[in-house]
Write a protein that holds these residues in place. Structure first.
Motif, PDB file in Angstrom:
ATOM      1  N   THR A   2      -6.118   1.448  -0.122  1.00  0.00           N
ATOM      2  CA  THR A   2      -5.553   2.266  -1.104  1.00  0.00           C
ATOM      3  C   THR A   2      -5.040   1.601  -2.787  1.00  0.00           C
ATOM      4  O   THR A   2      -4.580   2.318  -3.477  1.00  0.00           O
ATOM      5  CB  THR A   2      -4.345   2.953  -0.820  1.00  0.00           C
ATOM      6  OG1 THR A   2      -3.285   1.998  -0.425  1.00  0.00           O
ATOM      7  CG2 THR A   2      -4.249   4.175   0.189  1.00  0.00           C
ATOM      8  N   THR A   3      -5.706   0.219  -2.809  1.00  0.00           N
ATOM      9  CA  THR A   3      -5.223  -0.395  -4.043  1.00  0.00           C
ATOM     10  C   THR A   3      -6.694  -0.443  -4.794  1.00  0.00           C
ATOM     11  O   THR A   3      -7.749  -0.751  -4.223  1.00  0.00           O
ATOM     12  CB  THR A   3      -4.945  -1.927  -3.577  1.00  0.00           C
ATOM     13  OG1 THR A   3      -3.689  -1.930  -3.010  1.00  0.00           O
ATOM     14  CG2 THR A   3      -4.780  -2.845  -4.926  1.00  0.00           C
ATOM     15  N   THR A  12      -1.490   0.392  -6.269  1.00  0.00           N
ATOM     16  CA  THR A  12      -1.624   0.900  -5.267  1.00  0.00           C
ATOM     17  C   THR A  12      -1.209   2.330  -4.884  1.00  0.00           C
ATOM     18  O   THR A  12       0.040   2.747  -5.359  1.00  0.00           O
ATOM     19  CB  THR A  12      -0.907   0.135  -3.988  1.00  0.00           C
ATOM     20  OG1 THR A  12      -1.307  -1.351  -4.081  1.00  0.00           O
ATOM     21  CG2 THR A  12      -0.796   0.569  -2.646  1.00  0.00           C
ATOM     22  N   THR A  14       0.341   5.876  -3.261  1.00  0.00           N
ATOM     23  CA  THR A  14       1.318   5.877  -2.530  1.00  0.00           C
ATOM     24  C   THR A  14       1.144   7.218  -1.575  1.00  0.00           C
ATOM     25  O   THR A  14       1.755   7.483  -0.617  1.00  0.00           O
ATOM     26  CB  THR A  14       2.734   6.186  -3.332  1.00  0.00           C
ATOM     27  OG1 THR A  14       2.774   7.466  -3.965  1.00  0.00           O
ATOM     28  CG2 THR A  14       2.955   5.225  -3.978  1.00  0.00           C
ATOM     29  N   ALA A 359      -8.092   6.846  -3.993  1.00  0.00           N
ATOM     30  CA  ALA A 359      -8.184   5.224  -4.416  1.00  0.00           C
ATOM     31  C   ALA A 359      -9.861   5.228  -4.237  1.00  0.00           C
ATOM     32  O   ALA A 359     -10.257   4.586  -5.195  1.00  0.00           O
ATOM     33  CB  ALA A 359      -7.676   4.300  -3.204  1.00  0.00           C
TER      34      ALA A 359
END
Length: 373
Positions: A2-3, A12, A14, A359
């Protein structure tokens, strides 16, 4: 993973938006002005007739209804005057109204006319044609501001004459629409030299035919003053995408209902905030809405009329459509830096429920924008 790497460094997601539920709210009337989803494989280049992905376009409207919002169809957010031709507009209104799972209003304008100077009779006839189309479809009409009327009217009486005739012909109450020139520079000087007097004269003469007026001027003090001067029973629907939390909450003298483009992007948290207001939880209301305001102010930043690009970008990141392509090629209406900033703001506002999906899509887009991942 997710970064992603944004232009200013790693970020990143959430996935904070996953927490919101789908339940109705009752203390305010709220319409979300919905965008349209282009067919990504069609020739949606500037100047070409709009080709829509009807399934995705209608699915997005069901998303809005599922959170308790009414749908404001074929409005500025749907690229009226910025890529959506009237043939596609008429079909959009028909399809959306046929599938409606909640309240629906739809825009009435004059954009079937060619650009350039026209006479008042032509403006009147164009408005009448679209009014009939919306009423035949079964939606509540929103009498939108007309570029043609702005270019043709010479004084307030021209506005009162055209709008007065439309209101007399309407089958029932309609919503008036006051869109500022920051949303469309061609609307400068709308309503004449004393616009407030013109609007109040129009509403006063046809109160029974006016459900309310949507005001999109990005001026909270002006809106509150106008709201307090409206006849009893006539609503003010805020279209202020900068100050909507305070205007909807209101004060001891009243509040605004809402018809907002930003609600298309923040439907889940906005509905949660309105449910908090239902229970008198103003602290919860403020806390939920607070992170959406920086997002809205960025989406609607100057030049404001390109806000649609941000709305569609967010819909793509959130998983409401499979691509970031717009009719008229309007996906190029904002810079990469502008859209990259939306990624952080959208995550903070809780409008991206699937962090992995957001992402992956952000990473793919950032790569094409020249930001190595």
């Amino acid at each position: 993973m997710t970064t992603v790497v944004l232009p200013d460094g790693p970020f990143t997601f959430t996935g904070a938006g996953a927490e919101f539920t789908k339940e109705p709210f009752t203390s305010r009337i709220a319409y979300a002005a919905a965008h349209v989803v282009a067919d990504p494989l069609a020739d949606n280049t500037p100047g070409m007739p709009a080709a829509l992905d009807w399934e995705a376009t209608l699915a997005f409207r069901h998303h809005l209804w599922s959170h308790g919002f009414g749908v404001a169809e074929a409005m500025d957010t749907a690229q009226r005057g910025m890529g959506l031709d009237y043939a596609a507009t008429r079909e959009l209104i028909r399809r959306s109204t046929r599938e409606a799972a909640g309240p629906i209003v739809a825009g009435v304008a004059t954009d079937q006319l060619p650009p350039g100077p026209v006479g008042l009779d032509e403006v009147r006839k164009a408005y009448q044609e679209q009014l009939a189309d919306v009423q035949d479809a079964g939606a509540t009409p929103v009498l939108m501001c007309s570029r043609h009327l702005a270019a043709t009217a010479r004084h307030a009486d021209d506005y009162l004459d055209v709008y007065g005739e439309l209101l007399r012909q309407a089958d029932g109450p309609v919503v008036l629409h006051w869109l500022g020139e920051m949303f469309d520079p061609a609307l400068a000087g709308y309503w004449g030299s004393d616009p407030v007097a013109t609007v109040l004269n129009l509403i006063g003469a046809h109160t029974a035919k006016v459900d309310g007026i949507k005001v999109s001027l990005l001026d909270a003090d002006f809106e509150v003053d106008l709201r307090r001067r409206l006849p009893e029973g006539v609503r003010l629907y805020t279209g202020d995408d900068f100050h909507y939390p305070q205007l909807i909450k209101g004060d001891a003298e009243g509040y605004s209902d809402a018809l907002l483009g930003i609600f298309a992007a923040i439907a889940a948290p906005a509905a949660a905030a309105l449910r908090a207001l239902d229970t008198g939880d103003e602290t919860g209301y403020d806390e939920i809405f607070a992170p959406t305001v920086p997002l809205a102010r960025h989406v609607f930043g100057k030049p404001t009329f390109y806000y649609k690009t941000g709305i569609v970008f967010l819909a793509w990141l959130a998983g409401h459509q499979t691509h970031f392509t717009m009719v008229g090629g309007l996906q190029n209406g904002r810079s990469p830096l502008h859209l990259a900033a939306l990624i952080r703001l959208a995550d903070a506002a809780g409008v991206l429920p699937d962090a992995d999906l957001a992402a992956a899509r952000a990473r793919a887009w950032l790569t094409t924008a020249g930001v190595a991942q």
